[in-house]
Scaffold this active site. Structure first.
Site, PDB file in Angstrom:
ATOM      1  CG  HIS A  95       4.579  -0.914 -10.388  1.00 21.66           C
ATOM      2  ND1 HIS A  95       3.878   0.249 -10.656  1.00 21.66           N
ATOM      3  CD2 HIS A  95       3.943  -1.491  -9.330  1.00 21.66           C
ATOM      4  CE1 HIS A  95       2.880   0.372  -9.795  1.00 21.66           C
ATOM      5  NE2 HIS A  95       2.898  -0.688  -8.978  1.00 21.66           N
ATOM      6  CD  GLU A  96       4.687  -5.018  -7.672  1.00 20.60           C
ATOM      7  OE1 GLU A  96       4.879  -4.884  -6.450  1.00 20.60           O
ATOM      8  OE2 GLU A  96       3.593  -4.799  -8.216  1.00 20.60           O
ATOM      9  CG  HIS A 120       5.473  -0.904  -4.634  1.00 19.19           C
ATOM     10  ND1 HIS A 120       4.979   0.356  -4.397  1.00 19.19           N
ATOM     11  CD2 HIS A 120       4.657  -1.455  -5.571  1.00 19.19           C
ATOM     12  CE1 HIS A 120       3.916   0.562  -5.156  1.00 19.19           C
ATOM     13  NE2 HIS A 120       3.709  -0.520  -5.888  1.00 19.19           N
TER      14      HIS A 120
END
Length: 335
Positions: free
Chosen positions: A18-19, A22
Site C-alpha cells: 500500500h505504502e 504511494h
C-alpha cells in the site's frame, strides 16, 4: 505463536505494498519522498538511498510514506502540495490500487495451490442421470442446452437453470470426439437444487488460475459492497465488525484449514482495507481525495486550514472507532 506470526505477516503484506504504491507514483510525479517506513514507533534500522530514508521500526503494525509538503504547503516545486489535483489523486489512489492487486494475487495463489474446479470431470456418481446417459470420468463438458461451457461455474449455472419436465442436452468431448447425451436431472431436496451426478476436476493451469483470481476477487468485492450497503440500511451490530484483536482470532481459525484459507482471508482483508480507505472520511486517502475535489469545485474557498481541522476531527473519530472495536473484540473473546 504461529497465529501471531501469520497475523504480523498479513499486516506487513497489506501495509508495505500500500505504502509502496504511494512511493512509486509519488516519485513518478516528481514528488520528493523523505521517508519510507515499515512499522511504527522507535527506529530499528535505516538506510539512506538518494533523497529517501528507508526505515524499519519496532512495531510491525503499520507503515508510512512521508512526502515533502504533504502535511502543509511548502514552496518547493517537488513538494506534494505543489502538484496538480490529478497528480495528487493518482498518488492517493495508488495505495488502494495496490491492495486490490494484493487481493487478486492472494486469490490466484490460493487457486494455484488448491486447483480451480474445471469442466473436465474427475468422476461420475454411480446410478446418476449422467452415468445412465453414458458420461464418464475424464469427459470435458463443452455445451449444456445450447450454452457454451468454458469452466465449472458455467456448468453449475446451466444445471441450476434447468426447467422441470424438460430433457437436458449435454455435449461433451472424449478422446477428441464430440458426443451428445440427453438426461433428466434429479432434484436434491437436501441441497434444494437439480443434480446430474457429475464431479468437477481440478486444474492448476496458470492462465485459468489468473482468470479465476480476477473473477473471484470481483465477486468478493461485490459481496462486500452489498454487505456494507446492508449494514448501512439495517444498522451496524457489534458482531458485524472486528479490529486487530478479532482479526488475530480469525487468522488462527483460517490458518488451521490450510494456506489456501489463509490466502483467501488475506484477500478479503486487503479488499476491506481498500474499500474502507477510499471512504471520504478526513484522515483517510478517500477523505484527502474528497478535499482535493472540493477545493477544485469551490475555486479555493475550501482552504488548507479547513482541511486540517476536518482531518483532526476525522482522526479523533477513527481513533475512537478503533478503541470501541478493540474493546468489542476483547469482550467477544471472554464471551
Amino acid at each position: 505463536m504461529k497465529t501471531a506470526i501469520l497475523f504480523v505477516v498479513m499486516l506487513l503484506v497489506l501495509v508495505i505494498p500500500h505504502e509502496w504504491g504511494h512511493l512509486i507514483v509519488a516519485k513518478l510525479c516528481g514528488v520528493k519522498v523523505n521517508e519510507f517506513s515499515v512499522g511504527m514507533g522507535p527506529l530499528l534500522f535505516k538506510r539512506q538511498k538518494g533523497e529517501t530514508q528507508y526505515s524499519v521500526r519496532l512495531l510491525p503494525l503499520g507503515g508510512y510514506c512521508q512526502l515533502e509538503g504533504e502535511e502543509e504547503a511548502v514552496d518547493d516545486p517537488r513538494s506534494y502540495s505543489s502538484k496538480t489535483p490529478l497528480q495528487k489523486i493518482a498518488i492517493l489512489l495508488a495505495g488502494v490500487t495496490m491492495n486490490v492487486i494484493i487481493a487478486i494475487l492472494a486469490v490466484t495463489l490460493a487457486y494455484a495451490i488448491s486447483g480451480v474446479p474445471s469442466n473436465v470431470l474427475s468422476g461420475v456418481t454411480p446410478d446418476s442421470p449422467a452415468a445412465e446417459a453414458g458420461i464418464q470420468e475424464g469427459d470435458r463438458i463443452v455445451e449444456i442446452d445450447g450454452t457454451r461451457i468454458r469452466n465449472w461455474d458455467s456448468v453449475v449455472t446451466a444445471v441450476d437453470g434447468y426447467h422441470e419436465g424438460d430433457k437436458m442436452e449435454i455435449v461433451y468431448v472424449r478422446d477428441g470426439k464430440t458426443y451428445e447425451a440427453f438426461l433428466v436431472p434429479e432434484y436434491d431436496k437436501e441441497n434444494q437444487r437439480y443434480m446430474v451426478g457429475i464431479i468437477a476436476g481440478n486444474t492448476r493451469d496458470p492462465l485459468t488460475c489468473i482468470r479465476s483470481g480476477f473473477t473471484a476477487t470481483w465477486q468478493m468485492n461485490k459481496m462486500m459492497l452489498a454487505t456494507f450497503q446492508g449494514m448501512i440500511k439495517k444498522g451496524i451490530n457489534r458482531d458485524d465488525v472486528a479490529g486487530p484483536v478479532g482479526l488475530v482470532r480469525v487468522v488462527g481459525q483460517a490458518s488451521s484449514y490450510g494456506i489456501e484459507s489463509y490466502l483467501m482471508l488475506l484477500a478479503l482483508v486487503s479488499l476491506n482495507l481498500a474499500i474502507f480507505n477510499i471512504i471520504p472520511i478526513p484522515g483517510l486517502d478517500g477523505g484527502k481525495i474528497f478535499f482535493i475535489i472540493l477545493k477544485v469545485i469551490s475555486g479555493g474557498r475550501i482552504n488548507d486550514d479547513m482541511e486540517y481541522k476536518a482531518t483532526v476531527a476525522g482522526m479523533v473519530l477513527l481513533l475512537t472507532l478503533f478503541v470501541v472495536i478493540t474493546c468489542n473484540d476483547i469482550m467477544n473473546i471472554f464471551n
